[in-house]
Design a protein around this motif. Structure first.
Motif, PDB file in Angstrom:
ATOM      1  N   ALA A  49      54.677  37.345 -12.300  1.00  0.00           N
ATOM      2  CA  ALA A  49      55.085  35.997 -11.903  1.00  0.00           C
ATOM      3  C   ALA A  49      55.029  35.895 -10.383  1.00  0.00           C
ATOM      4  O   ALA A  49      55.298  36.857  -9.668  1.00  0.00           O
ATOM      5  CB  ALA A  49      56.497  35.698 -12.400  1.00  0.00           C
ATOM      6  N   PHE A  50      54.666  34.726  -9.888  1.00  0.00           N
ATOM      7  CA  PHE A  50      54.582  34.542  -8.442  1.00  0.00           C
ATOM      8  C   PHE A  50      54.980  33.117  -8.083  1.00  0.00           C
ATOM      9  O   PHE A  50      55.020  32.223  -8.927  1.00  0.00           O
ATOM     10  CB  PHE A  50      53.172  34.844  -7.928  1.00  0.00           C
ATOM     11  CG  PHE A  50      52.107  33.927  -8.466  1.00  0.00           C
ATOM     12  CD1 PHE A  50      51.796  32.727  -7.822  1.00  0.00           C
ATOM     13  CD2 PHE A  50      51.409  34.248  -9.618  1.00  0.00           C
ATOM     14  CE1 PHE A  50      50.824  31.882  -8.320  1.00  0.00           C
ATOM     15  CE2 PHE A  50      50.429  33.404 -10.120  1.00  0.00           C
ATOM     16  CZ  PHE A  50      50.134  32.213  -9.466  1.00  0.00           C
ATOM     17  N   VAL A  51      55.278  32.946  -6.807  1.00  0.00           N
ATOM     18  CA  VAL A  51      55.529  31.624  -6.259  1.00  0.00           C
ATOM     19  C   VAL A  51      54.446  31.383  -5.225  1.00  0.00           C
ATOM     20  O   VAL A  51      54.229  32.205  -4.326  1.00  0.00           O
ATOM     21  CB  VAL A  51      56.924  31.527  -5.600  1.00  0.00           C
ATOM     22  CG1 VAL A  51      57.100  30.178  -4.911  1.00  0.00           C
ATOM     23  CG2 VAL A  51      58.021  31.739  -6.634  1.00  0.00           C
ATOM     24  N   ALA A  52      53.734  30.284  -5.363  1.00  0.00           N
ATOM     25  CA  ALA A  52      52.713  29.887  -4.397  1.00  0.00           C
ATOM     26  C   ALA A  52      53.265  28.707  -3.603  1.00  0.00           C
ATOM     27  O   ALA A  52      53.722  27.728  -4.186  1.00  0.00           O
ATOM     28  CB  ALA A  52      51.427  29.500  -5.115  1.00  0.00           C
ATOM     29  N   THR A  53      53.243  28.820  -2.291  1.00  0.00           N
ATOM     30  CA  THR A  53      53.836  27.796  -1.434  1.00  0.00           C
ATOM     31  C   THR A  53      52.797  27.235  -0.480  1.00  0.00           C
ATOM     32  O   THR A  53      52.032  27.985   0.126  1.00  0.00           O
ATOM     33  CB  THR A  53      54.993  28.408  -0.615  1.00  0.00           C
ATOM     34  OG1 THR A  53      55.897  29.057  -1.502  1.00  0.00           O
ATOM     35  CG2 THR A  53      55.719  27.342   0.176  1.00  0.00           C
ATOM     36  N   ALA A  74      46.539  33.198  -8.789  1.00  0.00           N
ATOM     37  CA  ALA A  74      47.002  33.355  -7.407  1.00  0.00           C
ATOM     38  C   ALA A  74      45.844  33.287  -6.425  1.00  0.00           C
ATOM     39  O   ALA A  74      45.968  32.677  -5.346  1.00  0.00           O
ATOM     40  CB  ALA A  74      47.758  34.677  -7.261  1.00  0.00           C
ATOM     41  N   GLN A  75      44.713  33.892  -6.769  1.00  0.00           N
ATOM     42  CA  GLN A  75      43.557  33.855  -5.872  1.00  0.00           C
ATOM     43  C   GLN A  75      43.009  32.441  -5.716  1.00  0.00           C
ATOM     44  O   GLN A  75      42.586  32.035  -4.632  1.00  0.00           O
ATOM     45  CB  GLN A  75      42.464  34.812  -6.368  1.00  0.00           C
ATOM     46  CG  GLN A  75      42.855  36.266  -6.228  1.00  0.00           C
ATOM     47  CD  GLN A  75      43.271  36.619  -4.815  1.00  0.00           C
ATOM     48  OE1 GLN A  75      42.503  36.477  -3.875  1.00  0.00           O
ATOM     49  NE2 GLN A  75      44.516  37.061  -4.663  1.00  0.00           N
ATOM     50  N   PHE A  76      43.010  31.681  -6.787  1.00  0.00           N
ATOM     51  CA  PHE A  76      42.586  30.272  -6.727  1.00  0.00           C
ATOM     52  C   PHE A  76      43.469  29.519  -5.733  1.00  0.00           C
ATOM     53  O   PHE A  76      42.989  28.764  -4.894  1.00  0.00           O
ATOM     54  CB  PHE A  76      42.674  29.642  -8.123  1.00  0.00           C
ATOM     55  CG  PHE A  76      42.337  28.182  -8.157  1.00  0.00           C
ATOM     56  CD1 PHE A  76      41.028  27.767  -8.372  1.00  0.00           C
ATOM     57  CD2 PHE A  76      43.316  27.223  -7.971  1.00  0.00           C
ATOM     58  CE1 PHE A  76      40.705  26.410  -8.395  1.00  0.00           C
ATOM     59  CE2 PHE A  76      43.009  25.865  -7.999  1.00  0.00           C
ATOM     60  CZ  PHE A  76      41.696  25.463  -8.209  1.00  0.00           C
ATOM     61  N   PHE A 100      47.431  28.331  -0.084  1.00  0.00           N
ATOM     62  CA  PHE A 100      48.787  28.653  -0.517  1.00  0.00           C
ATOM     63  C   PHE A 100      49.151  30.087  -0.123  1.00  0.00           C
ATOM     64  O   PHE A 100      48.298  30.971  -0.107  1.00  0.00           O
ATOM     65  CB  PHE A 100      48.923  28.510  -2.036  1.00  0.00           C
ATOM     66  CG  PHE A 100      49.012  27.085  -2.506  1.00  0.00           C
ATOM     67  CD1 PHE A 100      50.229  26.547  -2.885  1.00  0.00           C
ATOM     68  CD2 PHE A 100      47.879  26.284  -2.560  1.00  0.00           C
ATOM     69  CE1 PHE A 100      50.321  25.236  -3.312  1.00  0.00           C
ATOM     70  CE2 PHE A 100      47.961  24.967  -2.992  1.00  0.00           C
ATOM     71  CZ  PHE A 100      49.183  24.446  -3.365  1.00  0.00           C
ATOM     72  N   THR A 101      50.421  30.307   0.171  1.00  0.00           N
ATOM     73  CA  THR A 101      50.965  31.634   0.411  1.00  0.00           C
ATOM     74  C   THR A 101      51.545  32.127  -0.915  1.00  0.00           C
ATOM     75  O   THR A 101      52.262  31.390  -1.589  1.00  0.00           O
ATOM     76  CB  THR A 101      52.092  31.576   1.466  1.00  0.00           C
ATOM     77  OG1 THR A 101      51.559  31.018   2.658  1.00  0.00           O
ATOM     78  CG2 THR A 101      52.665  32.947   1.731  1.00  0.00           C
ATOM     79  N   ILE A 102      51.217  33.361  -1.271  1.00  0.00           N
ATOM     80  CA  ILE A 102      51.630  33.907  -2.571  1.00  0.00           C
ATOM     81  C   ILE A 102      52.732  34.938  -2.367  1.00  0.00           C
ATOM     82  O   ILE A 102      52.613  35.839  -1.547  1.00  0.00           O
ATOM     83  CB  ILE A 102      50.430  34.576  -3.286  1.00  0.00           C
ATOM     84  CG1 ILE A 102      49.224  33.643  -3.340  1.00  0.00           C
ATOM     85  CG2 ILE A 102      50.838  35.082  -4.669  1.00  0.00           C
ATOM     86  CD1 ILE A 102      49.437  32.358  -4.103  1.00  0.00           C
TER      87      ILE A 102
END
Length: 199
Positions: free
Chosen positions: A132-136, A112-114, A120-122
């Motif tokens: 789990a996450f969604v990066a947009t 997520a940090q990358f 990207f918004t996490i």
């Protein structure tokens, strides 16, 4: 020719394919293997038999000219070249963490940090799973929408020293109810996560 011997488009029978996988040796019947494993039976009955495939897939031809040179392609390849050390570093960190499914705290944070560092918004907790996450990333019209699945979980029993081609586990457990060796990335999910983030 028995029922499990239908030929697929490559000319191999199911028995040949199972033999290539080491599942059909001399004197070994294939049918019991297929009936004892529903997933294998479904794969062999559907995926390898053109008669049971959807009609649009039987005569499928792959599209051409998808990787033609373009300014967009050059920009993407150039970015990957510039970020190669960071992408490989992400892979290495996830390898070192070797965290099991649903407990990939450090691995998901690194991924997520990358992505956040690249605009990207996490959003955490996708599907109710805390790691789990969604990066947009939104730019321009927002079309097309492109999605990547980045896995970063390790599997039990695959603990291994990095860079050593011989079996050299870092963790050994004496627990009779768990795999002998600790979690590791013989599954390659460290690379899947890093490659998806890079993509």
């Amino acid at each position: 020719m028995c029922e499990t011997d239908h030929l697929d488009s490559s000319g191999y029978s199911r028995r040949d394919l199972l033999g290539l996988l080491g599942m059909a040796g001399a004197g070994l019947a294939v049918a019991p293997v297929l009936t004892s494993d529903p997933a294998l039976a479904a794969a062999s009955d559907l995926a390898l038999d053109p008669k049971t495939m959807p009609s649009d897939l039987v005569n499928y031809e792959a599209p051409t000219n998808l990787a033609v040179d373009s300014q967009a392609k050059d920009a993407a390849v150039s970015w990957i070249d510039r970020q190669a050390d960071r992408i490989a570093g992400l892979n290495d960190r996830i390898w070192e963490y070797a965290e099991p499914s649903l407990a990939e705290w450090n691995s998901s944070w690194a991924e997520a940090q990358f992505l956040a560092a690249n605009g990207f918004t996490i959003e955490w907790g996708a599907g109710g799973m805390p790691t789990a996450f969604v990066a947009t990333f939104s730019h321009g019209t927002g079309k097309p929408v492109i999605g990547f699945s980045g896995e970063y979980d390790a599997l039990p029993g695959l603990s291994q020293e990095k860079g050593d081609p011989k079996h050299n586990p870092l963790v050994y457990h004496h627990d009779p109810y768990a795999p002998t060796y600790g979690y590791g990335h013989g599954c390659g999910h460290c690379a899947l996560g890093a490659a998806a983030a890079g993509a």
